[in-house]
Design an enzyme around this catalytic site. Structure first.
Site, PDB file in Angstrom:
ATOM      1  N   ASN A  19       0.864  -1.151  -0.004  1.00 37.21           N
ATOM      2  CA  ASN A  19      -0.153   0.028  -0.125  1.00 37.21           C
ATOM      3  C   ASN A  19       0.883   1.330   0.046  1.00 37.21           C
ATOM      4  O   ASN A  19       1.609   1.520   1.002  1.00 37.21           O
ATOM      5  CB  ASN A  19      -1.014   0.141   1.352  1.00 37.21           C
ATOM      6  CG  ASN A  19      -1.796   1.309   1.262  1.00 37.21           C
ATOM      7  OD1 ASN A  19      -1.451   2.283   0.915  1.00 37.21           O
ATOM      8  ND2 ASN A  19      -2.977   0.876   1.726  1.00 37.21           N
ATOM      9  N   HIS A  22       1.275   6.148   1.810  1.00 39.55           N
ATOM     10  CA  HIS A  22       1.731   7.289   2.479  1.00 39.55           C
ATOM     11  C   HIS A  22       3.189   7.749   2.009  1.00 39.55           C
ATOM     12  O   HIS A  22       3.735   8.922   2.310  1.00 39.55           O
ATOM     13  CB  HIS A  22       2.147   6.648   4.111  1.00 39.55           C
ATOM     14  CG  HIS A  22       0.821   6.320   4.718  1.00 39.55           C
ATOM     15  ND1 HIS A  22      -0.069   7.363   5.050  1.00 39.55           N
ATOM     16  CD2 HIS A  22       0.078   5.376   5.027  1.00 39.55           C
ATOM     17  CE1 HIS A  22      -0.991   6.900   5.567  1.00 39.55           C
ATOM     18  NE2 HIS A  22      -0.912   5.508   5.532  1.00 39.55           N
ATOM     19  N   ARG A  30       4.410  18.700   1.198  1.00 43.85           N
ATOM     20  CA  ARG A  30       4.863  19.795   0.408  1.00 43.85           C
ATOM     21  C   ARG A  30       4.171  20.569  -0.463  1.00 43.85           C
ATOM     22  O   ARG A  30       4.648  21.425  -1.259  1.00 43.85           O
ATOM     23  CB  ARG A  30       6.216  19.391  -0.165  1.00 43.85           C
ATOM     24  CG  ARG A  30       7.488  19.420   0.589  1.00 43.85           C
ATOM     25  CD  ARG A  30       7.738  21.015   0.877  1.00 43.85           C
ATOM     26  NE  ARG A  30       8.816  21.082   1.911  1.00 43.85           N
ATOM     27  CZ  ARG A  30      10.228  21.244   1.605  1.00 43.85           C
ATOM     28  NH1 ARG A  30      10.647  21.174   0.513  1.00 43.85           N
ATOM     29  NH2 ARG A  30      10.932  21.451   2.766  1.00 43.85           N
ATOM     30  N   HIS A  55      -5.418   3.560  -1.681  1.00 44.60           N
ATOM     31  CA  HIS A  55      -6.880   4.068  -1.187  1.00 44.60           C
ATOM     32  C   HIS A  55      -7.173   5.515  -1.593  1.00 44.60           C
ATOM     33  O   HIS A  55      -6.396   6.437  -1.267  1.00 44.60           O
ATOM     34  CB  HIS A  55      -6.795   4.156   0.400  1.00 44.60           C
ATOM     35  CG  HIS A  55      -7.995   4.283   1.005  1.00 44.60           C
ATOM     36  ND1 HIS A  55      -8.138   4.164   2.329  1.00 44.60           N
ATOM     37  CD2 HIS A  55      -9.248   4.696   0.590  1.00 44.60           C
ATOM     38  CE1 HIS A  55      -9.387   4.475   2.648  1.00 44.60           C
ATOM     39  NE2 HIS A  55     -10.034   4.693   1.450  1.00 44.60           N
ATOM     40  N   ARG A  57      -9.159   8.330  -1.057  1.00 45.73           N
ATOM     41  CA  ARG A  57     -10.110   8.682   0.046  1.00 45.73           C
ATOM     42  C   ARG A  57     -10.966   9.757  -0.439  1.00 45.73           C
ATOM     43  O   ARG A  57     -10.510  10.543  -1.533  1.00 45.73           O
ATOM     44  CB  ARG A  57      -9.541   9.324   1.260  1.00 45.73           C
ATOM     45  CG  ARG A  57      -8.328   8.082   2.057  1.00 45.73           C
ATOM     46  CD  ARG A  57      -8.209   8.653   3.431  1.00 45.73           C
ATOM     47  NE  ARG A  57      -9.094   8.642   4.403  1.00 45.73           N
ATOM     48  CZ  ARG A  57      -9.498   7.820   5.336  1.00 45.73           C
ATOM     49  NH1 ARG A  57      -8.705   6.558   5.404  1.00 45.73           N
ATOM     50  NH2 ARG A  57     -10.479   8.065   5.857  1.00 45.73           N
ATOM     51  N   ARG A  61      -6.881  12.900   0.880  1.00 41.16           N
ATOM     52  CA  ARG A  61      -5.789  13.556   1.784  1.00 41.16           C
ATOM     53  C   ARG A  61      -4.338  12.848   1.360  1.00 41.16           C
ATOM     54  O   ARG A  61      -3.327  13.245   1.790  1.00 41.16           O
ATOM     55  CB  ARG A  61      -5.941  12.970   3.141  1.00 41.16           C
ATOM     56  CG  ARG A  61      -5.907  11.798   3.477  1.00 41.16           C
ATOM     57  CD  ARG A  61      -6.040  11.356   4.969  1.00 41.16           C
ATOM     58  NE  ARG A  61      -7.554  11.744   5.461  1.00 41.16           N
ATOM     59  CZ  ARG A  61      -8.017  11.197   6.553  1.00 41.16           C
ATOM     60  NH1 ARG A  61      -7.223  10.330   7.136  1.00 41.16           N
ATOM     61  NH2 ARG A  61      -9.175  11.722   6.955  1.00 41.16           N
ATOM     62  N   HIS A  62      -4.214  11.910   0.640  1.00 42.87           N
ATOM     63  CA  HIS A  62      -3.140  11.218   0.399  1.00 42.87           C
ATOM     64  C   HIS A  62      -2.945  11.007  -1.379  1.00 42.87           C
ATOM     65  O   HIS A  62      -2.808  11.659  -2.048  1.00 42.87           O
ATOM     66  CB  HIS A  62      -2.596   9.928   1.006  1.00 42.87           C
ATOM     67  CG  HIS A  62      -3.405   9.109   1.444  1.00 42.87           C
ATOM     68  ND1 HIS A  62      -4.204   8.193   1.030  1.00 42.87           N
ATOM     69  CD2 HIS A  62      -3.714   8.505   2.953  1.00 42.87           C
ATOM     70  CE1 HIS A  62      -4.939   7.471   1.380  1.00 42.87           C
ATOM     71  NE2 HIS A  62      -4.605   7.525   2.799  1.00 42.87           N
ATOM     72  N   GLU A  85      -8.758   0.744  -3.058  1.00 44.53           N
ATOM     73  CA  GLU A  85      -9.437   0.606  -1.905  1.00 44.53           C
ATOM     74  C   GLU A  85     -10.576   2.006  -2.062  1.00 44.53           C
ATOM     75  O   GLU A  85     -10.051   3.071  -2.311  1.00 44.53           O
ATOM     76  CB  GLU A  85      -8.389   1.068  -0.721  1.00 44.53           C
ATOM     77  CG  GLU A  85      -7.729  -0.367  -0.290  1.00 44.53           C
ATOM     78  CD  GLU A  85      -6.892  -0.156   1.047  1.00 44.53           C
ATOM     79  OE1 GLU A  85      -7.014   1.001   1.683  1.00 44.53           O
ATOM     80  OE2 GLU A  85      -6.182  -1.019   1.470  1.00 44.53           O
ATOM     81  N   THR A 116      -8.189   4.003   8.584  1.00 43.43           N
ATOM     82  CA  THR A 116      -9.431   3.221   8.551  1.00 43.43           C
ATOM     83  C   THR A 116      -9.510   2.486   9.924  1.00 43.43           C
ATOM     84  O   THR A 116      -8.899   1.579  10.297  1.00 43.43           O
ATOM     85  CB  THR A 116      -9.385   2.176   7.310  1.00 43.43           C
ATOM     86  OG1 THR A 116      -8.877   2.884   6.273  1.00 43.43           O
ATOM     87  CG2 THR A 116     -10.487   1.483   7.159  1.00 43.43           C
ATOM     88  N   GLU A 166     -11.202  -9.107   3.344  1.00 40.54           N
ATOM     89  CA  GLU A 166      -9.904  -8.933   3.917  1.00 40.54           C
ATOM     90  C   GLU A 166     -10.134  -8.650   5.380  1.00 40.54           C
ATOM     91  O   GLU A 166     -10.929  -7.699   5.834  1.00 40.54           O
ATOM     92  CB  GLU A 166      -9.497  -7.522   3.398  1.00 40.54           C
ATOM     93  CG  GLU A 166      -7.955  -6.899   4.077  1.00 40.54           C
ATOM     94  CD  GLU A 166      -6.948  -6.153   3.081  1.00 40.54           C
ATOM     95  OE1 GLU A 166      -7.224  -6.064   1.883  1.00 40.54           O
ATOM     96  OE2 GLU A 166      -6.388  -5.420   4.046  1.00 40.54           O
ATOM     97  N   HIS A 208      -3.703  -4.246   7.652  1.00 39.23           N
ATOM     98  CA  HIS A 208      -3.746  -2.996   8.798  1.00 39.23           C
ATOM     99  C   HIS A 208      -2.743  -3.301   9.926  1.00 39.23           C
ATOM    100  O   HIS A 208      -2.904  -4.005  10.698  1.00 39.23           O
ATOM    101  CB  HIS A 208      -5.251  -2.798   9.255  1.00 39.23           C
ATOM    102  CG  HIS A 208      -5.149  -1.373   9.286  1.00 39.23           C
ATOM    103  ND1 HIS A 208      -4.872  -0.664  10.657  1.00 39.23           N
ATOM    104  CD2 HIS A 208      -5.944  -0.108   8.479  1.00 39.23           C
ATOM    105  CE1 HIS A 208      -5.186   0.710  10.295  1.00 39.23           C
ATOM    106  NE2 HIS A 208      -5.671   1.025   9.288  1.00 39.23           N
ATOM    107  N   GLY A 230       1.037  -1.368   4.328  1.00 42.67           N
ATOM    108  CA  GLY A 230       1.505   0.055   3.873  1.00 42.67           C
ATOM    109  C   GLY A 230       2.418   0.762   4.967  1.00 42.67           C
ATOM    110  O   GLY A 230       3.620   1.079   4.780  1.00 42.67           O
ATOM    111  N   HIS A 231       1.789   1.360   5.981  1.00 45.74           N
ATOM    112  CA  HIS A 231       2.417   2.314   6.801  1.00 45.74           C
ATOM    113  C   HIS A 231       3.801   1.933   7.317  1.00 45.74           C
ATOM    114  O   HIS A 231       4.838   2.717   7.380  1.00 45.74           O
ATOM    115  CB  HIS A 231       1.474   2.655   7.858  1.00 45.74           C
ATOM    116  CG  HIS A 231       1.746   3.613   8.788  1.00 45.74           C
ATOM    117  ND1 HIS A 231       2.585   3.627  10.097  1.00 45.74           N
ATOM    118  CD2 HIS A 231       1.880   5.223   8.629  1.00 45.74           C
ATOM    119  CE1 HIS A 231       3.118   4.700  10.397  1.00 45.74           C
ATOM    120  NE2 HIS A 231       2.452   5.648   9.775  1.00 45.74           N
TER     121      HIS A 231
END
Ligand code: PXP
Length: 262
Positions: A19, A22, A30, A55, A57, A61-62, A85, A116, A166, A208, A230-231
């Site tokens: 994922n 991020h 930036r 994802h 959203r 936001r990303h 996602e 999430t 999932e 997650h 991901g994160h």
């Protein structure tokens, strides 16, 4: 042993979806174009990721709409799956239908959440989820529902026609990180949920909060076919680099499957 039990017992190779949301979070800090999530996706595929997860959203936001376009193009050229996602909204349904990714994972989405939180309430939102599942499946998209390892949610996911669930591993991974006594119970629930879903004929994914410490126990659940991570990997990329971080995660997954990389 029945044929189904034999299939479950075999150490199937576990797929890794990386994922890359991020990478976009850092870029957006930036407000310019660096770092590029599509470049991260290229690195991830070279390092052993089987597919890319992103994802889009509602608040963007990303990941942006342009990122999804670039990722859809990249994964198509590389012949690898894109897992899109998305919240269960008409806007996201239209975007998914326009791109027709390999897979779509329906997730709950609240504007004020940091990430999430919890799984999709398929039991309570049956009438909202079922038509979106049908529409995406009709367009050839494989539909996954991101749910808690709750028997009623698993039955409902099967009932609305999803091909995949999932399992939300967030609570288990947090319990391990915080050394809580609830961790074994949460892991047992994931094991039971995976077995229940598999018996219903659903493909089982999980994701997650997974890191190097938690990946082994999750990857050892034999019914799970794919992890989406991901994160932690993007964070670890700061210290080790994205390619080594993904290779190490891949190796831990293979070790948990008894060294099966085939
Ligand atoms: N799977 C789903 C459905 C998610 O929503 C997320 C987070 O975006 C992940 C997997 C990956 O979680 P993490 O970034 O904590 O590894």
């Amino acid at each position: 042993m029945t044929a189904q039990a034999a299939q479950t017992a075999a150490p199937r190779r576990l797929r890794l979806g990386v994922n890359i949301d991020h990478v976009a979070t850092i870029r957006n800090a930036r407000g310019e174009g660096y770092p590029d999530p599509a470049r991260a996706a290229e690195v991830a595929l070279m390092a052993g990721a089987d597919g890319i997860t992103a994802h889009l959203r509602e608040d963007r936001r990303h990941i942006s709409d342009a990122d999804i376009e670039a990722l859809a193009d990249l994964t198509r050229r590389r012949g690898r799956p894109l897992n899109f996602e998305m919240a269960v909204t008409t806007e996201m349904e239209a975007i998914a239908l326009a791109h027709r990714p390999h897979a779509a994972c329906l997730v709950p989405e609240h504007r004020l959440e940091i990430t999430t939180e919890g799984g999709l309430d398929v039991v309570g939102q049956h009438n909202r989820v079922a038509p979106v599942v049908a529409s995406l499946k009709g367009a050839g998209v494989r539909v996954s529902l991101f749910i808690e390892a709750d028997p009623a949610q698993i039955i409902a996911a099967h009932g609305v026609g999803a091909q995949v669930i999932e399992l939300h591993t967030g609570a288990y991974c947090l319990a391990v990180r915080e050394r809580r006594a609830t961790a074994p119970r949460l892991l047992a629930a994931l094991r039971d949920g995976a077995a229940q879903a598999d018996a219903l004929g659903l493909e089982v994914h999980a994701g997650h909060g997974i890191d190097y410490e938690t990946v082994g126990a999750v990857a050892a659940i034999p019914q799970i076919a794919e992890l989406n991570i991901g994160h932690f990997l993007i964070g670890e990329a700061i210290f080790a680099g994205l390619d080594p971080a993904i290779r190490r995660m891949r190796a831990l997954m293979d070790t948990a499957r008894g060294g099966s990389a085939a």
